[in-house]
Design a protein around this motif. Structure first.
Motif, short mmCIF file in Angstrom:
data_model
loop_
_atom_site.label_atom_id
_atom_site.label_comp_id
_atom_site.label_asym_id
_atom_site.label_seq_id
_atom_site.Cartn_x
_atom_site.Cartn_y
_atom_site.Cartn_z
N ALA A 76 -4.43 3.59 1.52
CA ALA A 76 -4.92 2.95 0.30
C ALA A 76 -3.83 2.12 -0.36
CB ALA A 76 -5.43 4.01 -0.68
N LEU A 77 -2.57 2.58 -0.26
CA LEU A 77 -1.47 1.82 -0.84
C LEU A 77 -1.17 0.56 -0.03
CD1 LEU A 77 0.99 4.71 -1.80
CD2 LEU A 77 -0.74 3.61 -3.23
N ILE A 78 -1.48 0.58 1.26
CA ILE A 78 -1.29 -0.59 2.11
C ILE A 78 -2.45 -1.58 1.96
CG2 ILE A 78 -1.09 -1.37 4.53
CD1 ILE A 78 0.10 1.39 5.17
N ALA A 79 -3.65 -1.06 1.74
CA ALA A 79 -4.89 -1.84 1.84
C ALA A 79 -4.91 -3.12 0.99
CB ALA A 79 -6.09 -0.96 1.52
N PRO A 80 -4.49 -3.11 -0.29
CA PRO A 80 -4.55 -4.36 -1.05
C PRO A 80 -3.70 -5.47 -0.45
CG PRO A 80 -4.30 -2.48 -2.53
CD PRO A 80 -4.08 -1.98 -1.14
N ASP A 118 3.04 -10.16 2.79
CA ASP A 118 3.85 -9.35 3.70
C ASP A 118 5.20 -8.99 3.08
OD1 ASP A 118 1.91 -9.28 5.60
OD2 ASP A 118 2.99 -10.44 7.11
N ARG A 119 5.79 -9.91 2.37
CA ARG A 119 7.10 -9.63 1.78
C ARG A 119 7.00 -8.47 0.79
NH1 ARG A 119 9.41 -10.92 -2.84
NH2 ARG A 119 7.78 -12.43 -3.38
N GLN A 120 5.98 -8.50 -0.07
CA GLN A 120 5.81 -7.42 -1.04
C GLN A 120 5.51 -6.09 -0.33
OE1 GLN A 120 4.58 -10.52 -1.19
NE2 GLN A 120 3.96 -11.08 -3.28
N LEU A 121 4.71 -6.17 0.73
CA LEU A 121 4.37 -4.96 1.49
C LEU A 121 5.63 -4.36 2.11
CD1 LEU A 121 2.25 -3.05 2.75
CD2 LEU A 121 2.02 -4.69 4.62
N SER A 122 6.45 -5.21 2.69
CA SER A 122 7.70 -4.73 3.31
C SER A 122 8.63 -4.13 2.27
CB SER A 122 8.40 -5.89 4.03
OG SER A 122 7.58 -6.44 5.04
N GLU A 123 8.77 -4.81 1.14
CA GLU A 123 9.65 -4.31 0.09
C GLU A 123 9.19 -2.94 -0.41
OE1 GLU A 123 9.78 -7.24 -2.94
OE2 GLU A 123 11.08 -8.61 -1.82
N LEU A 124 7.89 -2.78 -0.55
CA LEU A 124 7.36 -1.51 -1.04
C LEU A 124 7.73 -0.37 -0.09
CD1 LEU A 124 5.51 0.08 -3.01
CD2 LEU A 124 3.61 -0.47 -1.48
N LEU A 164 5.16 2.76 -10.12
CA LEU A 164 5.33 1.83 -9.00
C LEU A 164 4.05 1.06 -8.75
CD1 LEU A 164 7.53 1.07 -6.87
CD2 LEU A 164 6.41 2.71 -5.34
N ILE A 165 2.92 1.74 -8.80
CA ILE A 165 1.63 1.08 -8.61
C ILE A 165 1.38 0.08 -9.74
CG2 ILE A 165 -0.88 1.46 -8.65
CD1 ILE A 165 -0.34 4.13 -7.20
N ARG A 182 -5.79 0.89 -10.62
CA ARG A 182 -4.52 1.59 -10.35
C ARG A 182 -4.74 3.09 -10.20
NH1 ARG A 182 -1.67 -1.75 -15.28
NH2 ARG A 182 -1.15 -3.67 -14.12
N ASP A 183 -5.62 3.65 -11.02
CA ASP A 183 -5.88 5.09 -10.95
C ASP A 183 -6.49 5.49 -9.61
OD1 ASP A 183 -4.86 5.61 -13.44
OD2 ASP A 183 -6.81 5.76 -14.45
N VAL A 184 -7.37 4.65 -9.07
CA VAL A 184 -8.00 4.96 -7.78
C VAL A 184 -6.94 4.99 -6.68
CG1 VAL A 184 -9.60 4.13 -6.01
CG2 VAL A 184 -10.29 4.11 -8.41
N LEU A 185 -6.03 4.02 -6.68
CA LEU A 185 -4.95 4.03 -5.69
C LEU A 185 -4.10 5.28 -5.83
CD1 LEU A 185 -3.70 0.31 -5.66
CD2 LEU A 185 -5.35 1.42 -4.14
N LEU A 186 -3.77 5.63 -7.07
CA LEU A 186 -2.96 6.83 -7.31
C LEU A 186 -3.70 8.08 -6.86
CD1 LEU A 186 -0.42 8.17 -8.51
CD2 LEU A 186 -1.61 8.21 -10.72
N ALA A 187 -4.98 8.17 -7.20
CA ALA A 187 -5.77 9.34 -6.81
C ALA A 187 -5.84 9.48 -5.30
CB ALA A 187 -7.18 9.25 -7.39
N SER A 188 -6.06 8.38 -4.60
CA SER A 188 -6.19 8.43 -3.15
C SER A 188 -4.93 8.92 -2.48
CB SER A 188 -6.58 7.06 -2.60
OG SER A 188 -6.88 7.14 -1.22
#
Length: 393
Positions: free
Chosen positions: A114-118, A127-133, A166-167, A224-230
């Motif tokens: 779920a954290l990768i999905a967006p 991709d840069r933001q995904l890699s940094e995360l 972070l989210i 944001r809450d859904v991502l955190l919950a997942s």
């Protein structure tokens, strides 16, 4: 672990206004009624349901690519895996470098997925933001231990405020606006959580929430809450409480990691991928890609003879077995509906050991393995391992 659980339950003091069982199916998020549905059932009138809950689906056909003279739909399902999510993040960036990463019409995610999905949904430009995360994650980025508080009645053994922050930092107005636009173009971003009271998976239409977020700060918070919950492993991280209305009253649902109900998902098993074929000039072909953020093959390990080690190993084994069942369910769906199935997972040859949860060195090594697989593009299995074994019998 059992006695610790009993002790914690006995000391629990947190009170909440839970949804009565008789009203659980009717509970709605105020102002966002069409943003979610149960993940284990298909409504009797599916077309009417989709018009109300996924109004942009009718535009999916407009942007679909062509393959051999027919529309071709590509799906991506991202599994859970905690710090193993670094594998999926690396694979996507490597796939971009290869130059043939699809523009997926539907993307689903659970937990780490779920954290990768967006980022996967918004494509290579993120991709840069995904890699940094994923290359800057460590345990302090995720949670702060509070073991004593957890044992004395708090909701968890750790405080997930760092992950929430972070989210909040990454899911900004720009990201939400771009997700909303892609949703308007007919693409779908779906995230799974577990409604702990109901013991059922809830699938959230994140595109619909993103559209609402353009005018409503509460919708931004819900996204944001859904991502955190997942990503909130129950007992370790606190559940996310979602306010809902049912029977004219406001109640509170408790949502946790999507993994307890589904490690990876595409749609309810009863749902046919052919449901929307009428939207296309010709019946489309389909490819379903699944990224399993974990190893699939059994991993031998001599377990220490103590309660904690035995409990942890048993839970790990249960999760792996459940994940295999979910992969088999998706494969069965593709076989039934004539779609191609592609599966990537952490190779059994990967032998870097993690020194702790969210170990940066471990995650960097895993990210690089995923990136290499993405660049090569030839490591996609066409069946889950168990399907191969069954076929050979």
């Amino acid at each position: 672990m059992y006695f610790v659980t009993l002790a914690a339950a006995g000391c629990a003091t947190v009170e909440r206004h839970a949804v009565p069982a008789a009203l659980a199916a009717d509970a709605r998020v105020p102002g966002l009624e069409a943003t979610r549905f149960w993940g284990d059932e298909v409504p009797k009138d599916i077309l009417s349901f989709v018009r109300n809950h996924m109004p942009s689906v009718s535009r999916m056909a407009a942007g679909t690519t062509q393959k051999n003279g027919r529309p071709h739909i590509e799906y991506l399902a991202l599994s859970g895996g905690a710090d193993d999510g670094a594998f999926g993040a690396g694979l996507l960036t490597g796939w971009t470098e290869r130059g043939n990463r699809p523009r997926f019409e539907v993307i689903t995610g659970v937990s780490a997925g779920a954290l990768i999905a967006p980022y996967a949904f918004l494509g290579p430009s993120y991709d840069r933001q995904l890699s940094e995360l994923w290359l800057n994650f460590d345990s302090s980025s995720v949670a702060t231990p509070q073991v004593l508080a957890g044992l004395l009645g708090a909701e968890a053994l750790a405080d997930s405020t760092p992950l929430r922050n972070l989210i909040t930092k990454h899911v900004d107005r720009r990201m939400l606006s771009e997700i909303a636009q892609e949703y308007r173009n007919g693409r779908m971003l779906l995230v799974g959580t577990t409604n702990l009271d109901a013991q059922r998976q809830v699938i959230w239409n994140m595109g619909e929430i993103a559209v609402a977020a353009e005018r409503d700060q509460e919708a931004t918070q819900l996204f944001r809450d859904v991502l955190l919950a997942s990503a909130s492993l129950p007992g370790i991280f606190p559940p996310v409480h979602v306010k809902v209305r049912a029977g004219g009253k406001v109640y509170e649902e408790m949502h946790v990691d999507g993994g307890p109900t589904r490690q990876v998902f595409l749609a309810p098993s009863q749902f046919s991928l052919k449901t929307f074929d009428s939207l296309y000039p010709k019946p489309p072909t389909r490819t379903v890609y699944v990224i399993r953020n974990g190893k699939i093959a059994p991993e031998y390990e001599a377990v220490q003879a103590n309660a904690l080690s035995i409990s942890a190993r048993s839970l790990f084994t249960l999760t792996k077995s459940q994940g295999m069942g979910d992969l088999n369910q998706i494969f069965a769906m593709t076989e039934r509906d004539g779609a191609a199935f592609r599966l990537a997972s952490i190779p059994s040859s990967f032998n870097v050991k993690s020194a702790k949860s969210f170990d940066p060195a471990y995650m960097k090594a895993l990210f690089e393995v995923g990136q290499r697989i993405g660049r090569q593009g030839d490591s996609w299995a066409r069946t889950p391992p168990e399907a191969v074994l069954i076929a050979q019998r």
